[in-house]
Write an enzyme that holds these catalytic residues in place. Structure first.
Site, mmCIF file in Angstrom:
data_model
loop_
_atom_site.group_PDB
_atom_site.id
_atom_site.type_symbol
_atom_site.label_atom_id
_atom_site.label_comp_id
_atom_site.label_asym_id
_atom_site.label_seq_id
_atom_site.Cartn_x
_atom_site.Cartn_y
_atom_site.Cartn_z
ATOM 1 N N ASN A 145 3.696 -1.215 -1.737
ATOM 2 C CA ASN A 145 3.559 -0.389 -0.531
ATOM 3 C C ASN A 145 2.085 -0.095 -0.304
ATOM 4 O OD1 ASN A 145 6.442 0.373 0.346
ATOM 5 N ND2 ASN A 145 6.426 0.654 -1.884
ATOM 6 N N GLU A 146 1.479 -0.931 0.512
ATOM 7 C CA GLU A 146 0.045 -0.837 0.758
ATOM 8 C C GLU A 146 -0.257 0.293 1.745
ATOM 9 O OE1 GLU A 146 -1.777 -2.354 -1.141
ATOM 10 O OE2 GLU A 146 -1.369 -4.494 -1.346
ATOM 11 N N PRO A 147 -1.535 0.662 1.874
ATOM 12 C CA PRO A 147 -1.913 1.666 2.874
ATOM 13 C C PRO A 147 -1.284 1.340 4.238
ATOM 14 C CG PRO A 147 -3.791 1.134 1.508
ATOM 15 C CD PRO A 147 -2.687 0.211 1.083
ATOM 16 N N THR A 164 -5.713 -5.980 -3.058
ATOM 17 C CA THR A 164 -4.630 -6.337 -3.982
ATOM 18 C C THR A 164 -4.676 -7.827 -4.296
ATOM 19 O OG1 THR A 164 -3.275 -4.567 -3.112
ATOM 20 C CG2 THR A 164 -2.104 -6.338 -4.238
#
Ligand code: GLP
Length: 244
Positions: A145-147, A164
């Site tokens: 769950n990235e920014p 990432t």
């Protein structure tokens, strides 16, 4: 909880997991674990394997759901999370194969949405996740769950952040080989777990831990949503806690 070393911290987390498994066994019930990959949880898995071998800890009543998998990804690839979990945990314990769940990186695009919905359903049908193990990425991600990930997000296909992909480059022998996408449980899926252990080791994680634990709750740092979780324990070594 700040421990002197990551080894002590990992032993603590492994003990909590083992205690849950045993207490459920005592009343003939199952338990559901949410599992993470990356270097952070490897020692926890080693401890659990050790308890299986030396104390006879059984995993027959355990169901597992891994957070994420690269997309696309073949299970037998060097970098697959299926291979990672087999090597670090599943090959060494007595968990029934059908109890193991890992997002499927081999699906065609048109099948992914149904798969993700079904993944959430399976977790719910088993009564939800009892303990969720988490690491944290340098972007503040949990799972993948990235920014920008919303608080209510569920299992879905996501695009990986550049940071990432750079961090994964050495595993893939070059950034250009790192998949651009992944299937991940969402922030909302993680928030539904009854208990969460978020672990981080080393100086390199100190600044993101400060943001996640003490910063504003924001989708810029998806791990900061855990500040709202009723039972989340952040488990650190001294180095990763140095900016708190
Ligand atoms: C990957 C995984 C995450 C993990 C993160 C940190 O992005 N998908 O679940 O938390 O790496 O990895 P490490 O523990 O190696 O620092």
């Amino acid at each position: 909880n700040v421990f002197k070393t990551s080894e002590e911290a990992s032993k603590f987390v492994a003990r909590q997991v083992a205690d849950l498994i045993k207490s459920r066994q005592a009343s003939n019930k199952h338990c559901v674990l949410g599992l993470a990959t990356g270097s952070t949880p490897t020692r926890v898995y080693a401890e659990l394997v050790n308890m299986h071998k030396s104390e006879g800890l059984s995993f027959r009543n355990v169901y597992t759901f891994n957070l994420d998998e690269y997309y696309p990804m073949q299970p037998d690839s060097l970098q697959s999370y299926v291979r990672f979990m087999n090597e670090h945990l599943f090959n060494h314990i007595d968990i029934p194969k059908q109890n193991i769940h890992i997002p499927d990186g081999t699906l065609s695009k048109d099948k992914v949405a149904d798969f993700c919905r079904e993944y959430e359903n399976k977790i719910d049908q088993l009564g939800g996740i009892d303990i969720q193990i988490l690491g944290i990425g340098r972007t503040g991600h949990i799972g993948f769950n990235e920014p920008g990930s919303s608080e209510k997000s569920l299992t879905r296909l996501v695009t990986l952040d550049q940071v990432t992909r750079i961090d994964a480059a050495s595993d893939f022998f070059g950034e250009e080989n790192v998949p651009r996408k992944a299937i991940t449980m969402g922030v909302g899926s993680i928030m539904k777990a009854r208990k969460v252990f978020m672990m981080a080791w080393g100086e390199g994680k100190a600044s993101v831990i400060k943001k996640a634990v003490e910063g504003p709750i924001t989708d810029h740092i998806p791990s900061s949503f855990l500040q709202k979780h009723a039972d989340c324990l952040v488990v650190l070594d001294e180095a990763s806690s140095s900016e708190l």
